[in-house]
Design an enzyme around this catalytic site. Structure first.
Site, mmCIF file in Angstrom:
data_model
loop_
_atom_site.group_PDB
_atom_site.id
_atom_site.type_symbol
_atom_site.label_atom_id
_atom_site.label_comp_id
_atom_site.label_asym_id
_atom_site.label_seq_id
_atom_site.Cartn_x
_atom_site.Cartn_y
_atom_site.Cartn_z
ATOM 1 N N ASN A 1 0.872 -1.178 0.000
ATOM 2 C CA ASN A 1 0.000 0.000 0.000
ATOM 3 C C ASN A 1 0.911 1.230 0.000
ATOM 4 O OD1 ASN A 1 -1.781 2.077 0.494
ATOM 5 N ND2 ASN A 1 -2.271 1.469 2.596
ATOM 6 N N LYS B 1 0.158 4.278 -0.353
ATOM 7 C CA LYS B 1 -0.483 5.482 0.196
ATOM 8 C C LYS B 1 -0.244 6.685 -0.735
ATOM 9 C CE LYS B 1 0.083 3.504 4.739
ATOM 10 N NZ LYS B 1 -0.002 3.705 6.166
ATOM 11 N N HIS C 1 -9.511 1.246 4.935
ATOM 12 C CA HIS C 1 -8.220 1.406 5.623
ATOM 13 C C HIS C 1 -8.438 2.323 6.832
ATOM 14 C CE1 HIS C 1 -4.107 2.628 6.483
ATOM 15 N NE2 HIS C 1 -3.732 1.545 5.826
ATOM 16 N N GLU D 1 -6.845 4.721 7.911
ATOM 17 C CA GLU D 1 -6.656 6.152 7.624
ATOM 18 C C GLU D 1 -7.910 6.740 6.979
ATOM 19 O OE1 GLU D 1 -2.935 5.706 5.528
ATOM 20 O OE2 GLU D 1 -1.994 5.115 7.409
ATOM 21 N N GLU E 1 -5.474 -5.004 10.623
ATOM 22 C CA GLU E 1 -4.461 -3.967 10.809
ATOM 23 C C GLU E 1 -4.697 -3.242 12.125
ATOM 24 O OE1 GLU E 1 -2.563 -2.765 6.886
ATOM 25 O OE2 GLU E 1 -4.293 -1.493 7.115
ATOM 26 N N GLY F 1 2.282 2.270 10.573
ATOM 27 C CA GLY F 1 3.190 3.398 10.385
ATOM 28 C C GLY F 1 3.923 3.826 11.645
ATOM 29 N N SER G 1 3.341 -2.237 10.239
ATOM 30 C CA SER G 1 4.801 -2.244 10.363
ATOM 31 C C SER G 1 5.431 -3.606 10.050
ATOM 32 C CB SER G 1 5.225 -1.745 11.753
ATOM 33 O OG SER G 1 4.759 -0.424 11.953
#
Ligand code: PEP
Length: 250
Positions: free
Chosen positions: A9, A11, A95, A97, A167, A173, A212
């Site tokens: 991904n 991003k 996701h 985010e 996730e 991240g 991560s």
């Protein structure tokens, strides 16, 4: 036997020149004999460029989001049809985010998942808890609620066409990875939750781990019985690192 999927991904990172050099590194080093599937999800505008750079490798291309709408006056949105038309096979939905920064609700994510399936795209449905939720013991409650929105909207049989990515938000991240035991515990609970509704779907669905993942921890994570691959952010922007994870997946 579930084939593993290693998905990058990217991003909102990259430029034409960065992507050309990243794809050069990935395509030159990818083991053509590997059994796992490999996927990259660039920013939407670069999807045609990445399709051109894939050459004769078996790398699939996916998007990071899609509209829940079919078409029309939805400024800034990208439809499932457009993604399919540009050669996408997968699309990430929900996701964390998108959920936390753009207010995507469980029900909106369910509609996006359905739209992806309608257009022949495989949705990678992201679920996961925040640190606060983990610490107050509600991890599975949160994850099941995210899954149930999709089950209630599309039915359990839709999961035959879905990939799940677990996730944990606190691991995305941050450089902090869930331990293999923590990840396996949730993956196995997700499979058990689906098994209550449809055992066959539960056994065949791929559940990726994201948060991560890197070459240094991929081996232990991918060795867990219910971890069927990885959704990889930061490490997917470095060809050597991404290839190392692909090689571990085998
Ligand atoms: C992600 O964004 O899906 C992700 C897992 O990111 P990272 O690998 O950088 O934690």
């Amino acid at each position: 036997m579930r084939t593993k999927l290693i998905a990058g991904n990217w991003k909102m990172h990259g430029s034409k020149s960065f992507i050309e050099s990243l794809m050069k590194g990935i395509t030159e080093q990818l083991n053509a004999a590997m059994e796992s599937d490999v996927l990259v999800c660039p920013p939407t505008i670069y999807i045609p460029l990445v399709k051109n750079l894939i050459g004769d490798t078996a790398i699939a291309v996916g998007a990071q989001d899609l509209s829940e709408q079919e078409q029309g006056a939805y400024t800034g949105e990208i439809s499932g049809d457009m993604l399919k038309d540009n050669g996408c096979q997968y699309v990430i939905v929900g996701h964390s985010e998108r959920r936390s920064l753009y207010g995507e609700t469980d029900i909106l994510v369910a509609h996006k998942t359905g739209k992806a399936i309608e257009h022949g795209l495989t949705p990678i449905l992201c679920v996961g808890e925040t640190l606060e939720q983990r610490e107050n013991g509600t991890t599975m409650q949160v994850v099941e609620q995210q899954l149930d929105a999709v089950i209630d909207t599309l039915g359990i049989d839709a999961f035959a066409k879905i990939v799940i990515a677990y996730e944990p938000v606190w691991a995305i991240g941050t450089g902090v990875t869930a331990s293999p035991e923590q990840a396996q515990e949730v993956h196995s609970a997700i499979r058990a939750h689906l098994r209550e509704k449809n055992a066959q779907v539960a056994e065949s669905i791929k559940i990726l781990y994201g948060g991560s993942m890197k070459a240094a921890n991929a081996e232990e994570l991918l060795a867990q019985p219910d971890i069927d691959g990885g959704l990889i952010g930061g490490a997917s922007l470095k060809a050597d690192e991404f290839i190392a994870i692909c090689n571990i997946a085998g």
